[in-house]
Design a protein around this motif. Structure first.
Motif, short mmCIF file in Angstrom:
data_model
loop_
_atom_site.label_atom_id
_atom_site.label_comp_id
_atom_site.label_asym_id
_atom_site.label_seq_id
_atom_site.Cartn_x
_atom_site.Cartn_y
_atom_site.Cartn_z
N UNK A 28 1.17 -1.35 -0.03
CA UNK A 28 0.00 0.06 -0.24
C UNK A 28 0.66 1.26 -0.05
N UNK A 29 0.13 2.26 -0.41
CA UNK A 29 1.30 3.79 -0.39
C UNK A 29 1.48 3.86 0.99
N UNK A 30 2.03 5.03 1.46
CA UNK A 30 2.28 5.35 3.03
C UNK A 30 0.92 5.61 3.11
N UNK A 86 -9.00 7.01 -1.85
CA UNK A 86 -8.27 6.60 -3.30
C UNK A 86 -7.43 5.84 -2.34
N UNK A 87 -6.58 6.13 -1.22
CA UNK A 87 -6.05 5.68 -0.90
C UNK A 87 -6.08 4.11 -0.20
N UNK A 88 -6.67 3.53 0.40
CA UNK A 88 -7.03 2.85 0.58
C UNK A 88 -7.08 1.69 -1.07
N UNK A 89 -7.80 2.42 -1.87
CA UNK A 89 -8.13 1.04 -3.06
C UNK A 89 -6.70 1.54 -4.07
N UNK A 98 5.63 -8.89 -13.60
CA UNK A 98 5.25 -7.47 -13.76
C UNK A 98 5.42 -6.99 -12.36
N UNK A 99 4.94 -5.72 -12.89
CA UNK A 99 3.95 -4.05 -11.52
C UNK A 99 3.37 -4.15 -12.13
N UNK A 100 2.41 -4.44 -10.87
CA UNK A 100 0.78 -3.78 -11.24
C UNK A 100 0.76 -2.50 -10.38
N UNK A 101 -0.08 -1.38 -10.68
CA UNK A 101 -0.92 -0.55 -10.02
C UNK A 101 -2.32 0.12 -9.82
N UNK A 102 -2.53 -0.63 -8.73
CA UNK A 102 -4.17 -0.81 -8.81
C UNK A 102 -5.05 0.60 -7.86
#
Length: 484
Positions: A28-30, A86-89, A98-102
């Motif tokens: 998750x983001x910070x 938005x942070x939670x999602x 690969x790397x994915x950004x959800x």
């Protein structure tokens, strides 16, 4: 040891080896990301509330609830609430390929980035994020555009950056074993090799001697001189009270100070480093940028010497990278720019060129000047304008106020055009333009003999068809490889 190194040594963080995820790694983001993304509105709300409380005659009391304050509070709560959702999602998923950004609160979006498509990975610390020790990662995948990971802690961002770059170079993650260290003023790892640094005093000198500064100050001084000359009473008043002149110059001095400070802050603590499998540039004081330098995607180099820099032997180098924007004009810009060396000496220029393209030897290129009759078209710059080539690159020179050298590898030339207007036709001259997929400035052999222009057109087309970039990336005596 500079200040950035000392601070970095004091707050260094040792991270464990990033190993290949057995299934997938979800991160998750910070948690402070929502605050960073809405920091301007949050700061404005805190400032307004604090001012009302301090100016209240009854002491620390909340301001009266009005429609304005109520609407502002509701808007702030809604904004923070959406930023939280938005942070939670948002999540970053790394698996074996690969790397994915959800992302997405109401509409889910999944950005998939294959490791073998990654061209460069940069780290940027905007002002608000830097105050909280956070950073964003920009992943460049060429023509498909860029992707951003906002926000991670500074040390975690450096670890993810190194991991992605290693995977992009085809190295298995199990081979990674390094300590990631970051500081307040730089992004220098323990294994990084510093090749070039630019001290702040040279940045100040370069800003003071730049053409942009002259274009800013000369009109102001000229207008002031004309006004004093046309109005004798005004000149007498200034002579009787010199403080009037200071009052006129204060706004100009403020603009001058702002220009110099922005230049210095934007390139503060500049360093050109060899890092792991590639190269990177770190710079900036209020906003730190750590930019990867993908050698294999550089289309051309622009080496410039403004008029007042020549006696001091100073140079500026820009690079045209496939997929990036054109020539950078604001050197305080954060993020990816064309700037490769802001203000460098001749020795530093040679270090940068030999690191970017080990096969490049500018001094070994025989530069051919324009014919004598070309003086009619270039009376001031005639001794400088010329062109030349060797087995690896094509070199063109132009300019008089700022002398510019354009270096284009034969393997990067996409098309060639010959131009001959009525004046050039009368003088028996022509200009040959060389085009790449990314343009910093016009690369052209200007005002050469028409017969030489036709020969150059045919010969350069043949060299472009048979040239190999690997010889330039690895040196003429080394075996060819794909480069960085």
């Amino acid at each position: 040891m500079n200040l950035g190194t000392e601070l970095g040594a004091q707050i260094h963080t040792v991270l464990p080896t990033i190993e290949a995820p057995s299934e997938k790694l979800v991160e998750k983001p910070h948690p402070m990301t929502p605050l960073v993304r809405a920091w301007v509105l949050v700061l404005a709300a805190i400032w307004t509330l604090g001012r009302e409380m301090l100016n209240s005659a009854d002491g620390f009391r909340l301001p009266p609830l009005t429609w304005v304050t109520g609407a502002g509070a509701v808007a702030l709560v809604l904004l923070l609430g959406y930023a939280y959702l938005d942070w939670r999602a948002t999540s970053f998923v790394i698996d074996s390929d690969e790397v994915r950004i959800e992302t997405g609160v109401f509409t889910k979006t999944s950005q998939r980035i294959r490791f073998d498509r990654i061209q460069s990975v940069d780290i940027t610390e905007p002002f608000a994020a830097r105050l909280l020790g956070l950073a964003e990662i920009s992943i460049d995948v060429g023509a498909e555009g860029g992707h951003k990971l906002r926000y991670l802690s500074r040390t975690r961002a450096a670890a993810v950056r190194d991991y992605l770059l290693t995977r992009a170079h085809g190295v298995r993650p199990v081979e990674i074993s390094q300590h990631v260290r970051t500081g307040v003023l730089d992004d220098r790892g323990d294994a990084d090799q510093v090749l070039v640094t630019v001290p702040p005093q040279r940045l100040v000198l370069g800003a003071l001697l730049s053409h942009e500064l002259l274009l800013f100050t000369l009109p102001v001084l000229l207008a002031l001189a004309v006004l004093l000359a046309l109005d004798p009473a005004g000149a007498a008043a200034v002579a009787a009270n010199p403080w009037l002149l200071l009052g006129l110059l204060v706004p100009a001095l403020g603009g001058l100070w702002s220009f110099v400070v922005r230049r210095v802050i934007g390139q503060w603590n500049y360093a050109f480093l060899r890092s792991g499998h590639g190269l990177k540039i770190t710079r900036g004081l209020t906003s730190l940028t750590s930019q990867s330098v993908p050698r294999h995607r550089i289309q051309s180099l622009r080496i410039a010497q403004p008029l007042w820099w020549r006696r001091l032997g100073l140079y500026r180098v820009d690079m045209a990278v496939l997929g990036n924007h054109g020539l950078a004009h604001d050197e305080d810009q954060a993020g990816t720019t064309s700037l490769l060396l802001p203000v460098g000496t001749r020795a530093e220029l040679e270090v940068v060129l030999s690191t970017i393209w080990p096969g490049l030897r500018l001094d070994a290129i025989d530069v051919r000047p324009s014919p004598h009759r070309a003086r009619w078209l270039q009376p001031i710059s005639h001794r400088w304008v010329g062109w030349g080539f060797d087995d690896l690159v094509l070199l063109t020179r132009a300019g008089w106020l700022t002398r510019v050298q354009m270096v284009v590898p034969h393997a990067r030339v996409q098309s060639i055009a010959v131009q001959q207007g009525p004046v050039r036709r009368r003088l028996g001259l022509a200009t040959v333009d060389f085009h790449t997929t990314q343009v910093l400035a016009t690369s052209a052999a200007r005002n050469i003999a028409a017969a030489d222009a036709r020969t150059l057109l045919l010969d350069e087309a043949a060299r472009a068809r048979t040239a190999r970039l690997g010889r330039l990336l690895n040196g003429p005596d080394q075996p060819e490889s794909s480069g960085d």
